[in-house]
Design a protein around this motif. Sequence first.
Motif, PDB file in Angstrom:
ATOM      1  N   ASP A 143       0.763  -1.130  -0.064  1.00 46.61           N
ATOM      2  CA  ASP A 143      -0.004  -0.194  -0.405  1.00 46.61           C
ATOM      3  C   ASP A 143       1.137   0.863   0.053  1.00 46.61           C
ATOM      4  OD1 ASP A 143      -2.309  -1.710   0.300  1.00 46.61           O
ATOM      5  OD2 ASP A 143      -2.576  -1.431   2.326  1.00 46.61           O
ATOM      6  N   LYS A 144       2.146   1.351   0.383  1.00 50.50           N
ATOM      7  CA  LYS A 144       2.932   2.565   0.825  1.00 50.50           C
ATOM      8  C   LYS A 144       3.022   2.538  -0.765  1.00 50.50           C
ATOM      9  CE  LYS A 144       6.739   3.952   4.041  1.00 50.50           C
ATOM     10  NZ  LYS A 144       7.125   3.569   5.331  1.00 50.50           N
ATOM     11  N   MET A 145       4.105   1.657  -1.309  1.00 55.60           N
ATOM     12  CA  MET A 145       4.794   1.741  -2.428  1.00 55.60           C
ATOM     13  C   MET A 145       3.715   2.140  -3.038  1.00 55.60           C
ATOM     14  SD  MET A 145       6.858  -1.807  -2.400  1.00 55.60           S
ATOM     15  CE  MET A 145       7.576  -1.642  -4.184  1.00 55.60           C
ATOM     16  N   LEU A 146       2.488   1.695  -3.588  1.00 53.83           N
ATOM     17  CA  LEU A 146       1.065   2.365  -4.594  1.00 53.83           C
ATOM     18  C   LEU A 146       0.939   3.854  -3.643  1.00 53.83           C
ATOM     19  CD1 LEU A 146      -0.684  -1.011  -4.492  1.00 53.83           C
ATOM     20  CD2 LEU A 146       0.782  -0.061  -6.577  1.00 53.83           C
ATOM     21  N   LYS A 176      -9.768 -10.719  -2.609  1.00 55.71           N
ATOM     22  CA  LYS A 176      -9.935  -9.306  -2.879  1.00 55.71           C
ATOM     23  C   LYS A 176      -8.634  -8.854  -3.384  1.00 55.71           C
ATOM     24  CE  LYS A 176     -11.191  -5.390   0.445  1.00 55.71           C
ATOM     25  NZ  LYS A 176     -10.821  -5.172   1.848  1.00 55.71           N
ATOM     26  N   VAL A 177      -7.698  -8.840  -3.148  1.00 52.70           N
ATOM     27  CA  VAL A 177      -6.139  -8.114  -3.626  1.00 52.70           C
ATOM     28  C   VAL A 177      -6.078  -8.743  -5.432  1.00 52.70           C
ATOM     29  CG1 VAL A 177      -3.720  -8.576  -3.983  1.00 52.70           C
ATOM     30  CG2 VAL A 177      -5.138  -9.011  -1.670  1.00 52.70           C
ATOM     31  N   PHE A 178      -6.647  -9.547  -5.808  1.00 53.53           N
ATOM     32  CA  PHE A 178      -6.735  -9.621  -7.457  1.00 53.53           C
ATOM     33  C   PHE A 178      -7.288  -8.688  -8.007  1.00 53.53           C
ATOM     34  CE2 PHE A 178      -7.992 -11.942 -11.306  1.00 53.53           C
ATOM     35  CZ  PHE A 178      -6.858 -12.057 -11.685  1.00 53.53           C
ATOM     36  N   PRO A 182      -5.781  -4.001  -9.790  1.00 55.12           N
ATOM     37  CA  PRO A 182      -5.438  -3.727 -11.513  1.00 55.12           C
ATOM     38  C   PRO A 182      -5.783  -1.839 -11.123  1.00 55.12           C
ATOM     39  CG  PRO A 182      -6.625  -5.677 -11.331  1.00 55.12           C
ATOM     40  CD  PRO A 182      -6.610  -5.378  -9.792  1.00 55.12           C
ATOM     41  N   GLU A 183      -6.836  -1.562 -10.543  1.00 57.99           N
ATOM     42  CA  GLU A 183      -7.245   0.070 -10.269  1.00 57.99           C
ATOM     43  C   GLU A 183      -5.894   0.951  -9.923  1.00 57.99           C
ATOM     44  OE1 GLU A 183     -10.238  -0.297  -7.535  1.00 57.99           O
ATOM     45  OE2 GLU A 183     -11.011  -1.579  -8.455  1.00 57.99           O
ATOM     46  N   VAL A 184      -4.772   0.026  -8.980  1.00 57.92           N
ATOM     47  CA  VAL A 184      -3.620   1.405  -8.921  1.00 57.92           C
ATOM     48  C   VAL A 184      -2.581   0.514  -9.751  1.00 57.92           C
ATOM     49  CG1 VAL A 184      -4.052   1.424  -6.936  1.00 57.92           C
ATOM     50  CG2 VAL A 184      -3.339  -0.796  -7.399  1.00 57.92           C
TER      51      VAL A 184
END
Length: 619
Positions: A143-146, A176-178, A182-184
């Motif tokens: 999350d931090k990297m994104l 959920k991650v899958f 793709p949105e990010v």
Amino acid sequence: MKRHVISFPRHCFQLFSYHSHLDPSLNRLPFFRRCFIEKNCSFDSTTRNFLNYSPKKPILQDSELVHQISIAIKQHHSEPLRRILKPYESKFRANHLIWVLMSIRNDYRLVLNFFEWACQRRDPSLEVLVEAGMLNEARKLFDKMLNYGLLISVESCNLFISHLSKDLDGIKVALKVFSEFPEVGVCWNTASYNIIIHSLCQIGRVVEALQLLLQMVLRGCMPDVVSYSTITSGYCQVGELQKVLKLLEEMQVKGLKPNPFTYNGIILLLCKTGKVAEAERVLREMISEGIAPDSVVYTTLNDGVCKFGNPDEVTYTALIDGYCKEVKVKEAFSLHNKMLEMGLTPNVVTYTALTDGLCKCGEVDTANELLHEMCRKGLELNIYTYNSLVNGLCKAGNIDQAVKLMKDMEVAGFHPDAITYTTLMDAYCKSREMDKAHELLRQILDRGLQPTVVTFNVLIDGFCMPGMLQDGEKLLKWMLEKGIMPNASTYNSLMNQYFIRNNMHATTEIYKGMCGKGVGPDANTYNILIKGHCKARNMKEAWFLHKDMVGKGFSLTTSSYNALIKSFYKRKKFSEANQLFEKMRSGVLVADREIYNIFADINYDEGKMELTLELCDKQ
């Protein structure tokens, strides 16, 4: 240095013109005056406060690294960033990105180049967290990297979701991650879809897995044999035979060949449903494709035959051959006895399979007795029977008897083939009689026989063992000139000898030549390279090869584990060393005494007496 003015489209500033609606004239004021007016404007208390995304100030250690990276980029701006930043890669983390960008913000070319470099690199700390099972921490780092705008490699994401998929709660998170990543900017590949398809099948959601298979094509990913095999296995588990057969048809249309996993699942399902005759046909098709069934398949088919079937000589022979290939001679002879009890007569193929199994176990005398029994029953030996015996004699070290048997073959009207000669060549190479081995190659060519890649592998390995590397390389060159395609084993012999001589440059060059010819590495290739790079202190390359190897389903050998663990320990990479040690202990491999002593000392220093004693006991 030239300064460049960067112009941006007007809509890019919409986020920052929040107050311009108060008075249009504000937009015409100089920047400092607008700031003063906006600062003193009052707003309604219900106005939404935007989150502060400003980066926190770096600590002293981070500031020093950021300064070094910034100076290196500015001083060597004409050189490739990959080369400039190589010394800093291991220390670079996601939160350093924004600080470096702020430092070099006045040169937009440097900004773009640096950002591109940061997007392309793989963050080792992320993968270490995942491999260590610290999935919550890994998710926070993702999350931090994104948030900083970094594009995370799909390989890192695949590693993450594959580790999540080990239990039911993890599978829910993986799904959920899958859906969200793709949105990010994460672009899932075929391997990603395969992980999720496998997860869905694990929890019985096979229909959803099939739907995802159909969506793959629409999203630009082509399903592979693993995709189909996983869903086929899922339908086999729930007993949907018609669905399985339809998927097999689709595979054939797409030019995909079923793998052992696919065949095994189908045979097991057919046997469970009492369709033993169909299972036998699938088994024969499997063998004709050159795919060896495992012992589970043979045992299941054997049980199915006993419960539902009325087996004939062909069925029993196929099962006997399977057990002999698995070196389960006792089970093979048990089936042979059942054949006799049922009044069935073993044929020459049955006896050849049994002979081969006995020879693999070193029971050459028993195999010879079995052949005499064949002759008494009026069965004639064939080339395969002779080759099995020649192989057994060579493995037992009776090369002279093997040569005599080869002459007997010719008297009996059977001409030795390339397999016969290759078997004898292998025996001569292992006994360091290279002149005799080379002479056999001449005989093969003189007789008009076509030597196989195995023939050349045997000779190259023979040349390499006593250190005759130049002869080995000449033979490889000759192979290529004659259009005989080498395989991984061909190159491994040469690579291994250069590795033993501590010549990693030559080892790497052979590996590059191998890949250049389109020959993929096997488990042995990876193990040679990993040990070599560890010895040469190229730990980054060794770790990359380890990841690549595991991703392709290959396993490390004990010596490779030992090499990686010791090298990480020497470089004070205790987390990586411990991770590998625990993975090694969880399997069937045993670390050497030195490694046990290292971790016993570490745990003793940390006060973990119970674990220390456990490690001491296992030495």
